[in-house]
Scaffold this motif. Structure first.
Motif, short mmCIF file in Angstrom:
data_model
loop_
_atom_site.label_atom_id
_atom_site.label_comp_id
_atom_site.label_asym_id
_atom_site.label_seq_id
_atom_site.Cartn_x
_atom_site.Cartn_y
_atom_site.Cartn_z
N LYS A 74 0.82 -1.22 0.00
CA LYS A 74 0.00 0.00 0.00
C LYS A 74 0.85 1.27 0.00
O LYS A 74 0.33 2.36 -0.17
N LEU A 75 2.16 1.12 0.19
CA LEU A 75 3.04 2.29 0.31
C LEU A 75 3.96 2.47 -0.88
O LEU A 75 4.80 3.37 -0.88
N THR A 76 3.80 1.65 -1.91
CA THR A 76 4.74 1.68 -3.03
C THR A 76 4.73 3.00 -3.79
O THR A 76 5.72 3.34 -4.43
N ASP A 77 3.64 3.76 -3.73
CA ASP A 77 3.58 5.05 -4.42
C ASP A 77 4.33 6.16 -3.69
O ASP A 77 4.46 7.27 -4.22
N TYR A 78 4.79 5.87 -2.47
CA TYR A 78 5.43 6.90 -1.65
C TYR A 78 6.92 6.59 -1.50
O TYR A 78 7.29 5.55 -0.98
N PRO A 79 7.77 7.50 -1.96
CA PRO A 79 9.22 7.25 -1.86
C PRO A 79 9.67 7.11 -0.40
O PRO A 79 9.03 7.64 0.52
N ASP A 80 10.77 6.39 -0.23
CA ASP A 80 11.37 6.32 1.10
C ASP A 80 11.62 7.74 1.59
O ASP A 80 11.97 8.62 0.80
#
Length: 134
Positions: A74-80
């Motif tokens: 669910k977090l893949t769209d948000y960069p580290d």
């Protein structure tokens, strides 16, 4: 002597360290509102409540992601390095903390907004409903 002063207050150095550290973990409704409305949003605001509560009213611009569904996919769209701010119903709800724990376990920077929806409304800010978005 009252119960308030029965245990002495911390010395100023200790108090400064403690209260300064709190700001690493928390933000407030006013600061979130200001960032959202002044083009300074440098975080992702997560509403971690149930779908039905989100539909009834949420902060405009908040992403709905219940705390139990915070997983890497669910977090893949948000960069580290993306900072997340979690909120739930209010100060007596621990959903924001549960969401923050999950994000921290995934190595993501996170703060909570302890006032949640209750604090948001107490500040006089409005909510958006799914019906108002259609």
């Amino acid at each position: 002597m009252s119960y308030v002063t029965e245990v002495p207050a911390a010395d100023s150095v200790t108090a400064l360290a403690h209260f300064s550290a709190l700001l690493e973990f928390e933000t407030d409704c006013w600061d979130v509102h200001e960032a959202l409305n002044n083009g300074k949003q440098d975080f992702v605001l997560l509403d971690v409540r149930s779908a039905s509560l989100y539909a009834q009213g949420h902060i405009s611009g908040a992403i709905h992601l219940p705390h139990g569904k915070i997983v890497p996919a669910k977090l893949t769209d948000y960069p580290d390095g993306t900072v997340f701010v979690t909120y739930c119903a209010g100060p007596y709800c621990n959903g924001a903390i549960r969401g923050a724990i999950r994000l921290a376990q995934l190595g993501r920077p996170v703060k909570t907004m302890p006032g949640g929806i209750t604090g948001w409304l107490d500040e006089g800010f409005t909510l958006e409903t799914l019906a108002s978005m259609e």
